[in-house]
Motif scaffolding. Structure first.
Motif: not given
Lengths: 277, 277
Positions: B29, B32, B37, B39, B60, B65, B68
């Protein structure tokens, strides 16, 4: 005049062929003098010593040994029995059966009979073989038990004292068959000055008097050499923590391969066959 | 101004901690881009892609994040879907879940989406992680399956083509946990030009852009280096015959240890810590 027998120490990974070619057992028989062989079978590792002793007796009788005795020691006080001590002086071969290596060492370590066996073996007067538990006891240090299926760690192996017949080595048996690489690595992390020797079933590492180890049989002999070990965390971590071992040398050896115990290298087939003499 | 993220490739041995410290997943994480991030979760190795995809999505998300997506490819025709291709351009991290590595490669090898992932990873634009089957696919050659409990032999391992993200390596996962040393050795006998990397569960070999491999997690990373291999019988024996491998270099690495992919040596703690930069 018969030629004097070239004695050796045969360290067998267990479950050696007892029925068909019996190559490993036949080699022990030959190295013990063949038709002149006087063989002592030591079944003390087993809790059924008569049963296992008889099994090997029949095999070596069948091959044509001159004389056979089962040295059936079940308590330490028997390990100086004059009857056994006398027989031992005539022996040309001694065979240690499988069972429990802790039992075998408990009964025989530092007894007169074991001291005499070791002495005669090291002088090259007697050929010695040990299979399974009988193989495990060969080193100064011995793997008494352990586990698999984990990262190498100190709790994965139980160390004990062996019979010290080949003090330099640390033997593990039923090696790849029982997935024992991690436990041998764990043992070597504790004793990096020893040479790790993992022997598969129906496979034998035959230690010659000149230091060459000759491999025979169906599986492999795995050598773990920590001579160049550049780092281990073994002294700094808890017993269940994973172990670091940097720069080990690893050899997987098969039937016909040779490795030198003191020079610490294998004989490479074809290229340096001749230099081995 | 946020610092540019130092990308890496995280090769995880399976069964990584998803509940407690989640150290490995947290490192992915962070690498990234942490709160920045974006992801992509690729669950194509699994036959339950939504279930496993959602599990990682929650993890995540929970870490914070920014965005996603689950790239839910179930047939090869989806592996050029413009929606996925576009998302990929914004990605800072790609996570390959566990499952079956043959399935993962069957669906993704040489597809536009996989080529683009590899390209962006190799340029250092994206951090990639793969666990279990997602780890197995990293090399040019891949272990598709195999056995244990035998002497190393060619039939002990099924070789296939991987995704070639780190072509130099030959990965095995759940390594000591599933007693896979003999199968990795068998694979290395077939491909001695590759570096064998066996990764235990909840353990990660993190490949940095400068060639250093950093180990983190609960178990060990086992390196089998055949660079100095002096002999193998691999070409001369039957598929079930035991294999000879002379003069391998073996390293067992733990959390905090480092190894250089190209220089082929570990960083020894304390002594040459500084020289690694």
């Amino acid at each position: 005049m018969p030629k004097p027998t070239k004695t050796a120490i045969l360290v067998i990974g267990g479950a050696e062929d007892k029925v068909h070619g019996r190559e490993i057992l036949h080699t022990f028989f030959n190295r013990s003098g063949a038709a002149d062989a006087v063989i002592a079978i030591v079944p003390s590792a087993s809790r059924e010593p008569l049963l296992i002793g008889d099994r090997y007796r029949h095999i070596f009788e069948d091959m044509g040994a001159k004389r056979l005795e089962i040295i059936d020691i079940r308590e330490r006080s028997q390990a100086e029995d004059p009857k056994y001590m006398e027989f031992l002086e005539e022996c040309t071969g001694v065979f240690l059966t499988g069972g429990d290596q802790l039992r075998l060492c408990g009964l025989l370590a530092e007894t007169p009979i074991m001291e005499r066996i070791r002495d005669r073996v090291q002088k090259g007067e007697v050929t010695l073989a040990g299979t399974s538990a009988g193989a495990a006891v060969m080193g100064h240090h011995m793997i008494g038990g352990g586990g698999s299926g984990e990262s190498p760690n100190r709790s994965l192996v139980d160390m004990a004292m062996g019979l010290g017949i080949i003090p330099e080595v640390l033997v593990d048996q039923h090696f790849h068959n029982r997935n024992r690489m991690a436990r041998l690595l764990s043992a070597i992390a504790i004793h990096p000055d020893r040479l790790g020797v993992g022997i598969d079933e129906d496979t034998c590492a035959m230690f010659e008097q000149d230091g060459w180890i000759q491999v025979m049989g169906k599986g492999t002999v795995t050598i773990v050499d920590a001579q160049d070990l550049s780092y281990t965390n073994q002294m700094d971590v808890g017993v269940t923590d994973p172990l670091s071992l940097h720069s080990l040398r690893l050899h997987i050896l098969c039937h016909g391969d040779r490795y030198h115990l003191y020079q610490r290298h294998p004989l490479t087939p074809m290229t340096d066959e001749k230099s081995a003499g």
